[in-house]
Write an enzyme that holds these catalytic residues in place. Sequence first.
Site, PDB file in Angstrom:
ATOM      1  N   VAL A  12       0.838  -1.211   0.000  1.00  0.00           N
ATOM      2  CA  VAL A  12       0.000   0.000   0.000  1.00  0.00           C
ATOM      3  C   VAL A  12       0.871   1.258   0.000  1.00  0.00           C
ATOM      4  O   VAL A  12       0.609   2.205  -0.754  1.00  0.00           O
ATOM      5  CB  VAL A  12      -0.983   0.011   1.196  1.00  0.00           C
ATOM      6  CG1 VAL A  12      -1.856   1.254   1.155  1.00  0.00           C
ATOM      7  CG2 VAL A  12      -1.859  -1.242   1.169  1.00  0.00           C
ATOM      8  N   VAL A 127     -11.363   0.592   5.496  1.00  0.00           N
ATOM      9  CA  VAL A 127     -12.501  -0.288   5.180  1.00  0.00           C
ATOM     10  C   VAL A 127     -12.805  -0.185   3.694  1.00  0.00           C
ATOM     11  O   VAL A 127     -12.897   0.925   3.146  1.00  0.00           O
ATOM     12  CB  VAL A 127     -13.771   0.111   5.967  1.00  0.00           C
ATOM     13  CG1 VAL A 127     -14.916  -0.847   5.639  1.00  0.00           C
ATOM     14  CG2 VAL A 127     -13.514   0.136   7.454  1.00  0.00           C
ATOM     15  N   GLY A 182      -1.966 -14.038  -4.836  1.00  0.00           N
ATOM     16  CA  GLY A 182      -1.501 -12.915  -4.014  1.00  0.00           C
ATOM     17  C   GLY A 182      -2.628 -12.172  -3.311  1.00  0.00           C
ATOM     18  O   GLY A 182      -2.444 -11.080  -2.800  1.00  0.00           O
ATOM     19  N   LYS A 200     -13.104  -4.386  10.392  1.00  0.00           N
ATOM     20  CA  LYS A 200     -13.787  -3.443   9.499  1.00  0.00           C
ATOM     21  C   LYS A 200     -15.211  -3.162   9.954  1.00  0.00           C
ATOM     22  O   LYS A 200     -15.657  -2.016   9.925  1.00  0.00           O
ATOM     23  CB  LYS A 200     -13.748  -3.975   8.072  1.00  0.00           C
ATOM     24  CG  LYS A 200     -12.325  -3.991   7.484  1.00  0.00           C
ATOM     25  CD  LYS A 200     -12.262  -4.796   6.207  1.00  0.00           C
ATOM     26  CE  LYS A 200     -10.871  -4.763   5.581  1.00  0.00           C
ATOM     27  NZ  LYS A 200     -10.718  -5.762   4.511  1.00  0.00           N
TER      28      LYS A 200
HETATM   29  N1  HSE Z   1      -6.867  -9.043   3.245  1.00  0.00           N
HETATM   30  C1  HSE Z   1      -7.801  -8.006   3.006  1.00  0.00           C
HETATM   31  C2  HSE Z   1      -8.885  -8.538   2.078  1.00  0.00           C
HETATM   32  C3  HSE Z   1      -7.103  -6.806   2.397  1.00  0.00           C
HETATM   33  O1  HSE Z   1      -8.727  -9.640   1.543  1.00  0.00           O
HETATM   34  O2  HSE Z   1      -9.927  -7.914   1.934  1.00  0.00           O
HETATM   35  C4  HSE Z   1      -7.830  -5.526   2.503  1.00  0.00           C
HETATM   36  O3  HSE Z   1      -8.073  -5.115   3.807  1.00  0.00           O
END
Ligand code: HSE
Length: 412
Positions: A12, A127, A182, A200
């Site tokens: 990110v 989120v 990935g 979230k």
């Molecule tokens: N691992 C999280 C997902 C990444 O798969 O949504 C984003 O928060």
Amino acid sequence: MTNIAILGFGVVGGGVADVILKNNDTIARKTGEHIHIKYILDLREFPDHPLGDRVVHDIGVILSDPEVTVVAEMMGGAHPAYDYSRAALEAGKHVVTSNKEVVATFGAELQEIAAAHHVRYLFEASVGGGIPIIRPMSSCLAANQLFEVDGILNGTTNYILTQMIRAGKSFEDALSEAQKKGYAERNPKADIEGIDACRKICILSALAFGKSFSPDDIHTEGITKITAEDVAAAEMYGGVIKLIGRAGLSNTEDPESDVFMLVAPHVILHDNPLSSVDDVFNSILVRGNAVGDVMFYGRGAGNLPTASAVVADIIEILSHKETDVFVPAWTKASADALFCIEALPYAFLVRMEAGDYMAAAAAIRAAYPDAEILTAADDFKGTIAFVTPLTTEKALRDAFPTPLLSVIRVMP
Ligand code: HSE
């Protein structure tokens, strides 16, 4: 020109640098100034990156530099991300973050510290990745008493479930494919056990109802126990299984009523728009007493979608430099104000082992005369699936004290 520091140069953090480098002129057209990445804090060196000369390893360099006014935290994990964010706010710097763990756990405290220092703590990217959800909920829907928020909040699990539904894959095969592509995080536990979705929904619930609960106090089930047989039973009932984060007021008319909140697999009937949210996409349904239902949909993960939200927060700060009075969006609440999930009314999709079809069907009818038995007598192979009418998990467990193969909530 605004000087910023990036904390954490991973997926990110790198995406944030890419978006800024690519769109800086566009950003300047909208805000009147360019963003300059003055420092990147990371344990590693990036000698081949165009911004490799900005890398520092000591947070003190950033905290003591008065030219840095915005810190973008994308480190992940609770510590030292929380500690650095707190120190940056106390040093009078705005902080933007994609770190849902820190926002869900320490959001109330960090917003208070930000307000006390006349700076902002923004977390649009925490989120739904690139989906605009935090600011729409806090600004555009501010006229409403919100009473429910439901969402598909984790892209990895949604991808796995989509593969199980569409391609008939087992959970294990679908997970390993998600890892190869990935999507799953380094440690898939937080995704597949519902922990990521729990953080979230805690953030969305806090925003909707003004009080935050510790993720540790939230009923959280992942998808590790979902089988191909569960997927088939849901299909027989006319739905699909999705991992849902759900929060709401226990009394929709009373904003002070206890909040219910859970993360669990749910059967979503095909006429519910959440049923067609597939692959790594996320979607969030917000219910308000003036607007009715509003749905948000988009890419919930990935470097550029998430970076899009982080940079939007930086732009929000640049665009409102004259404002310095901020009110925290929520305060901390104790678990006493949480509605007991075992008492929350639900219909349940149940699968249980049975020696004899007729005897099992009679037992189901005795407990729930209006139950819908999904398994036909001709197809009976030792397990029977049925859907209860509205009941509670406690009543269901009392009616069937022997272990059940699966108990999955049906989304109301
Ligand atoms: N691992 C999280 C997902 C990444 O798969 O949504 C984003 O928060």
